[in-house]
Enzyme design. Structure first.
Site, PDB file in Angstrom:
ATOM      1  N   ASP A  16      -0.576   3.906   5.804  1.00  0.00           N
ATOM      2  CA  ASP A  16       0.497   4.211   5.226  1.00  0.00           C
ATOM      3  C   ASP A  16       0.617   5.909   5.236  1.00  0.00           C
ATOM      4  O   ASP A  16      -0.105   6.728   5.024  1.00  0.00           O
ATOM      5  CB  ASP A  16       0.530   4.011   3.501  1.00  0.00           C
ATOM      6  CG  ASP A  16       0.831   2.504   3.210  1.00  0.00           C
ATOM      7  OD1 ASP A  16       0.932   1.729   4.331  1.00  0.00           O
ATOM      8  OD2 ASP A  16       0.931   2.201   2.037  1.00  0.00           O
ATOM      9  N   ASP A  59      -0.748  11.064  -2.655  1.00  0.00           N
ATOM     10  CA  ASP A  59       0.233  12.136  -3.173  1.00  0.00           C
ATOM     11  C   ASP A  59       0.500  12.067  -4.693  1.00  0.00           C
ATOM     12  O   ASP A  59       1.135  12.547  -5.491  1.00  0.00           O
ATOM     13  CB  ASP A  59       1.463  12.298  -2.755  1.00  0.00           C
ATOM     14  CG  ASP A  59       2.070  10.654  -2.696  1.00  0.00           C
ATOM     15  OD1 ASP A  59       1.623   9.810  -3.058  1.00  0.00           O
ATOM     16  OD2 ASP A  59       3.280  10.769  -1.982  1.00  0.00           O
ATOM     17  N   CYS A 108       6.830  10.551  -3.280  1.00  0.00           N
ATOM     18  CA  CYS A 108       7.050   9.396  -2.488  1.00  0.00           C
ATOM     19  C   CYS A 108       8.453   8.923  -2.229  1.00  0.00           C
ATOM     20  O   CYS A 108       8.723   8.523  -1.024  1.00  0.00           O
ATOM     21  CB  CYS A 108       6.527   8.251  -3.686  1.00  0.00           C
ATOM     22  SG  CYS A 108       5.090   8.574  -4.280  1.00  0.00           S
TER      23      CYS A 108
HETATM   24  O1  DAV Z   1      -1.640   6.926  -8.639  1.00  0.00           O
HETATM   25  O2  DAV Z   1      -0.920   5.034  -8.641  1.00  0.00           O
HETATM   26  C1  DAV Z   1       0.747   6.375  -6.668  1.00  0.00           C
HETATM   27  C2  DAV Z   1       0.965   6.969  -5.181  1.00  0.00           C
HETATM   28  C3  DAV Z   1       2.486   6.443  -4.521  1.00  0.00           C
HETATM   29  N1  DAV Z   1       2.839   6.949  -3.542  1.00  0.00           N
HETATM   30  C4  DAV Z   1      -1.406   6.053  -8.041  1.00  0.00           C
HETATM   31  C5  DAV Z   1      -0.860   6.234  -6.963  1.00  0.00           C
END
Ligand code: DAV
Length: 366
Positions: free
Chosen positions: A195, A246, A350
Site C-alpha cells: 500500500d 502515517d 490518508c
Molecule cells: O493507526 O489504525 C491508520 C492508517 C490509515 N492510513 C491506524 C493506522
C-alpha cells in the site's frame, strides 16, 4: 506545457494535491487479506454492503472542509472520479463481491519526483480502485511532458498470496503483538504487495513499513526499481494491526519526526536518524478513546496530519492535544473538522495524495 507533478517528501511547500471522495463507499466483504483488520468484537464483523448514505454525505462534507482550507492557502485540489464500488469484480485468479471506495488516495498513489505510481494492494476489494484516478493521471500526462504515469506490477492475489486461517481463531492482543514482533503477517512472499501509505518518502530515502499490507518482496522490488534511492524496511513492534506508516511515524520538517508512543521505532532502526541529528518526539495522546463508528483505523489518526510547508500543518479540529504539541514544536496549526471522514479510511494525510510540492530530491541522511 507546465510541470505538474513533483514531490519528494511530506513537508516541502504543497502546491497541488488530490483529495478523495466518499461517494458509493462500501464496507467490503471479508476476504483473506482484510478479515484480520476487523477486530473480533467490532460491530463491522460479518457485515458488508453500501455505507449508510448519511455517513457518506457527512464524510464528503468533511473532505469539502479540507478542500476549502487548501484552496484558501493557494493549494490546487484535484478530485478522483468514483466508480459504482458495489459491483462484483473478477480476474482470472479471484472473484470478489464488491470493491470498496476511492478513499483514501494515499493508499493507492505513490508520488516520487515526477512519477505517480499506482500501488500493488493486497486487498482484493481494492484491485480496481486505481481507475478512479485514471482521468487525473491522463490529464497530468497530457499537460506535463515529464510526468511518468506508472502502474506497479499487479499482484495476482490468488490464495497463495495469503496465509489462510491466519486470524480465524480468536486471537488475543498479546498474540497479535507477538506476531508483529516476529514479523509474521497475513501476506506471503509469492509476489510484491504494498500500500502506498506504507511508504514514507524522504528525498533519497524511502522508509517502508513491513506489516499487514506491505511485504518483504515489495521492499526488494522497490530497491531494484529505484536504484538511486535507499530503501529501508521499518517496523513498529507495539502495533497489533500494522497497516500504514502515517499514524505511527510522521515527519513534520527536516530533522523532526513524531512517533506514536505505543509504536516505537526499534533502537537499531533509530540509528540512521540519530546519526543525522533528527529528533524523534513522542506524539501527543489522542483526544478520543474510541475511533468513530464503522472505522477501521485506530484513535492514532490524531497524528495523521497534512504538512503544508515546514512551518504549517493541518490537524484534525478535535485533536486538541496534538494541536497543542504541534504549536509547541513551532508549527502554525490549522484545525480542520475531518473526523467523520475517518470511517472511509483515514485522516488528513490518508485523505490526500501529493501531486506537487516545491523542492527536489535531497539527501537527508548523508
Ligand atoms: O493507526 O489504525 C491508520 C492508517 C490509515 N492510513 C491506524 C493506522
Amino acid at each position: 506545457m507546465a510541470k505538474i507533478v513533483n514531490s519528494w517528501n511530506d513537508w516541502d511547500p504543497l502546491k497541488r494535491v488530490i483529495v478523495g471522495r466518499c461517494d458509493n463507499s462500501m464496507i467490503p466483504p471479508e476476504e483473506p487479506a482484510t478479515s484480520e483488520k476487523v477486530p473480533v468484537d467490532s460491530e463491522m464483523r460479518g457485515m458488508w454492503g453500501l455505507r449508510p448514505l448519511a455517513t457518506v454525505e457527512r464524510g464528503n462534507e468533511c473532505l469539502e472542509n479540507l478542500v476549502k482550507i487548501l484552496e484558501s492557502r493557494g493549494v490546487q485540489v484535484d478530485r478522483p472520479t468514483p466508480l459504482q464500488w458495489n459491483q462484483a469484480i473478477g480476474t482470472p485468479d479471484f472473484r470478489n463481491d464488491s470493491m470498496m471506495t476511492c478513499m483514501p488516495p494515499r493508499d493507492i498513489l505513490l508520488t516520487v519526483g515526477n512519477e505517480i505510481m499506482a500501488s500493488a494492494n493486497s486487498f482484493r476489494c481494492r484491485y480496481f480502485e486505481y481507475l478512479a484516478y485514471w482521468p487525473l493521471m491522463k490529464q497530468y500526462f497530457d499537460e506535463d511532458p515529464e510526468f511518468k504515469w506508472t502502474q506497479a506490477p499487479r499482484p495476482r492475489l490468488t490464495d497463495a498470496s495469503y496465509k489462510h486461517n491466519y486470524y480465524d481463531e480468536k486471537i488475543s492482543l498479546e498474540e497479535r503483538l507477538v506476531r508483529t514482533a516476529n514479523k509474521d503477517f497475513v501476506t506471503t512472499e509469492v509476489e510484491p504487495m504494498w500500500d502506498a501509505a506504507d511508504v514514507m518518502r524522504m528525498g533519497r530515502d524511502l522508509f517502508i513499513q513491513h506489516g499487514l499490507t506491505t511485504n518483504r518482496t515489495a521492499m526488494e522490488w522497490f530497491q531494484r526499481y529505484y536504484p538511486e534511492l535507499r530503501v529501508h524496511a521499518v517496523n513498529f513492534p507495539g502495533d497489533p494491526y500494522p497497516i500504514h506508516i502515517d499514524a505511527t511515524f510522521v515527519p513534520l520538517r527536516p530533522g523532526l519526526i513524531i512517533n506514536n508512543p505505543v509504536r516505537q521505532l526499534p533502537e537499531e532502526q533509530r540509528a540512521i536518524f540519530e546519526a543525522n541529528d533528527w529528533q524523534i518526539v513522542d506524539a501527543a495522546q489522542p483526544a478520543h478513546d474510541e475511533p468513530p463508528a464503522l472505522c477501521y483505523s485506530s484513535v492514532w489518526l490524531s497524528m495523521n496530519c497534512l504538512v503544508l510547508d515546514p512551518k504549517t500543518v493541518i490537524v484534525e479540529a478535535s485533536e486538541v492535544y496534538q494541536q497543542e504539541q504541534m504549536d509547541k514544536l513551532g508549527m502554525n496549526v490549522i484545525p480542520c473538522d475531518l473526523r467523520d471522514a475517518y470511517p472511509f479510511g483515514g485522516g488528513l494525510h490518508c485523505s490526500t495524495a501529493d501531486v506537487y510540492r516545491e523542492g527536489g530530491c535531497e539527501d537527508y541522511f548523508p
